[in-house]
Write an enzyme that holds these catalytic residues in place. Sequence first.
Site, PDB file in Angstrom:
ATOM      1  N   ASP A 229       0.848  -1.113  -0.096  1.00  0.00           N
ATOM      2  CA  ASP A 229       0.103  -0.017   0.111  1.00  0.00           C
ATOM      3  C   ASP A 229       1.076   1.227   0.052  1.00  0.00           C
ATOM      4  O   ASP A 229       2.209   1.082  -0.004  1.00  0.00           O
ATOM      5  CB  ASP A 229      -1.054  -0.138   1.147  1.00  0.00           C
ATOM      6  CG  ASP A 229      -2.344   0.807   0.957  1.00  0.00           C
ATOM      7  OD1 ASP A 229      -2.456   1.698   0.335  1.00  0.00           O
ATOM      8  OD2 ASP A 229      -3.298   0.222   1.201  1.00  0.00           O
ATOM      9  N   HIS A 267     -13.633  -0.482  -6.854  1.00  0.00           N
ATOM     10  CA  HIS A 267     -14.895   0.278  -6.707  1.00  0.00           C
ATOM     11  C   HIS A 267     -14.317   1.851  -6.463  1.00  0.00           C
ATOM     12  O   HIS A 267     -15.183   2.590  -6.758  1.00  0.00           O
ATOM     13  CB  HIS A 267     -15.537  -0.207  -5.996  1.00  0.00           C
ATOM     14  CG  HIS A 267     -15.503  -0.292  -4.479  1.00  0.00           C
ATOM     15  ND1 HIS A 267     -16.470  -0.289  -3.567  1.00  0.00           N
ATOM     16  CD2 HIS A 267     -14.200   0.001  -3.849  1.00  0.00           C
ATOM     17  CE1 HIS A 267     -15.982  -0.177  -2.110  1.00  0.00           C
ATOM     18  NE2 HIS A 267     -14.464   0.155  -2.517  1.00  0.00           N
TER      19      HIS A 267
END
Length: 362
Positions: A229, A267
Amino acid sequence: MALSMDNIVISNEEEIYMMKAMHIPCGLYLNMVLRAAIELDLFEIIAKSTTQKLSSYEIASQIPTKNPNASSLVLERILRFLASQSFLTCNITKNDDGNVHTSYNLTPLSQSLISDKDGSSLAPFLLLHSESVVVNSCFLLKDAILQGEVPFNKAYGMNAFEYTKKDSRMNGLFNKAMQNVTCIEMKKIVECYNGFEGVKETIDVGGGLGISLASIISKYPNIKGINFDLPHVIKDAPTYEGIEHVGGDMLKSVPQGELIILKEILHNWDDEDCVKILKNCWRALPNDGKVVVIEQIQPEYPETNLLSKHLFALDISMMIMFHGGKERTKQQFEDLAKQAGFTSIKVMARAYYYWVIEFYKY
């Protein structure tokens, strides 16, 4: 004799729909009352009680109020409202002297808002979505139509990722919310999906604090995990045995591994960036590798069941928060997969509102 609403029969369809319409503006109060209840630890106080049935005064005496007697009168109204919404049960008894005693205890619905044995609950997730930073963006929803703007970006002059990087408090709220909800979701996913069996190395792209990998490795301890990340995200990640935290940008490249996880990542992005992320995953996989996508699959038709209502509501949330962010149908996932070079996809399992979808390289 007390008046019971259960005895009132409303058979006129026009009256039913008018009453439903009249109730719509009250929807805001449920979120705000739940927020206050969580901030005051009301559900936790009841859960920790030996009887798990407390009166408003007994609860008020355990919160930092200067006048429990006065506060209990206000609190009683809050508790009655929560009982009417199925978050509490209300127990009314009459003593021998004729005095009425009212107490409240938890329901399966409110159990989701108290910490489970792993310390996780949905309370931080509810607090995040009722936070003023998020709610203020909703007031600009019409601008998504009139001006083609992302409401959050218009409200704060930057996107949501940039905002959490700048605002440490909001970043903490977001991380705590995702940590809790991910723990709950992943416990269910590892129960119903066996695609991690026999895997030696797993990369969680956009893995946040590493909760997903920790859940997987707790069941499959032979897996070596890489939690990937942004650097400002993983700097707060705790140490887990078998997991290495690696900083980077998924839009540029991802670490190599035989199985790559994308949980609630696609998304957040428009189709173009989704294809970039998926292409980077495709390049990082061996020929027999796969990407495990964990996302909500939007139905083709807007049905009125619980699944459909939630999925379309989350789609609105994505529209408010992210440029091009949206929930996708199975066909839309297939289209993204093909554009990125994957040969096929297969829906493998469902956990709550989430589906586990495998993307195959060859």
